[in-house]
Design a protein around this motif. Structure first.
Motif, short mmCIF file in Angstrom:
data_model
loop_
_atom_site.label_atom_id
_atom_site.label_comp_id
_atom_site.label_asym_id
_atom_site.label_seq_id
_atom_site.Cartn_x
_atom_site.Cartn_y
_atom_site.Cartn_z
N PHE A 1 21.29 -93.75 90.58
CA PHE A 1 20.11 -93.69 91.42
C PHE A 1 19.77 -95.09 91.94
N PRO A 2 20.44 -95.52 93.03
CA PRO A 2 20.17 -96.85 93.58
C PRO A 2 18.76 -96.95 94.16
N VAL A 3 18.24 -98.15 94.12
CA VAL A 3 16.92 -98.42 94.69
C VAL A 3 17.06 -98.52 96.21
N LYS A 4 16.08 -97.97 96.90
CA LYS A 4 16.08 -98.07 98.36
C LYS A 4 15.89 -99.52 98.77
N GLY A 5 16.68 -99.95 99.75
CA GLY A 5 16.56 -101.31 100.27
C GLY A 5 16.49 -101.27 101.78
N ALA B 1 16.29 -87.83 91.37
CA ALA B 1 16.22 -88.99 92.27
C ALA B 1 14.90 -89.01 93.04
N ALA B 2 14.45 -87.84 93.48
CA ALA B 2 13.18 -87.75 94.21
C ALA B 2 12.01 -88.14 93.32
N GLN B 3 12.04 -87.72 92.06
CA GLN B 3 10.96 -88.08 91.14
C GLN B 3 10.89 -89.58 90.90
N GLN B 4 12.05 -90.24 90.95
CA GLN B 4 12.11 -91.69 90.75
C GLN B 4 11.97 -92.46 92.06
N ASP B 5 11.86 -91.74 93.19
CA ASP B 5 11.79 -92.32 94.53
C ASP B 5 12.98 -93.24 94.78
N ARG B 6 14.18 -92.70 94.49
CA ARG B 6 15.42 -93.43 94.68
C ARG B 6 16.42 -92.55 95.43
#
Length: 57
Positions: free
Chosen positions: A7-11, A35-40
């Motif tokens: 689950f990569p962080v959005k950049g 992934a959606a729950q982690q906002d990733r």
């Protein structure tokens, strides 16, 4: 097989097309929700299920 999504962080330079997705995986919806729950983002590239949609028995 072991479920092991990343689950990569959005950049700023990150695009969803940069990651492997396996829409045929039996765990795809679970991983996508996680992934959606982690906002990733979701990357299936290192998961053992990544080729499960290509293997026809």
């Amino acid at each position: 097989m072991v479920r092991a999504p990343v689950f990569p962080v959005k950049g700023k330079k990150t695009q969803s097309s940069d990651f492997a997705r396996n829409f045929h995986c039996p765990h795809y919806e679970t991983c996508l929700d996680e992934a959606a729950q982690q906002d990733r983002l979701l990357d299936c590239g290192s998961c053992d299920y990544r080729l499960s949609g290509l293997q026809k028995a």
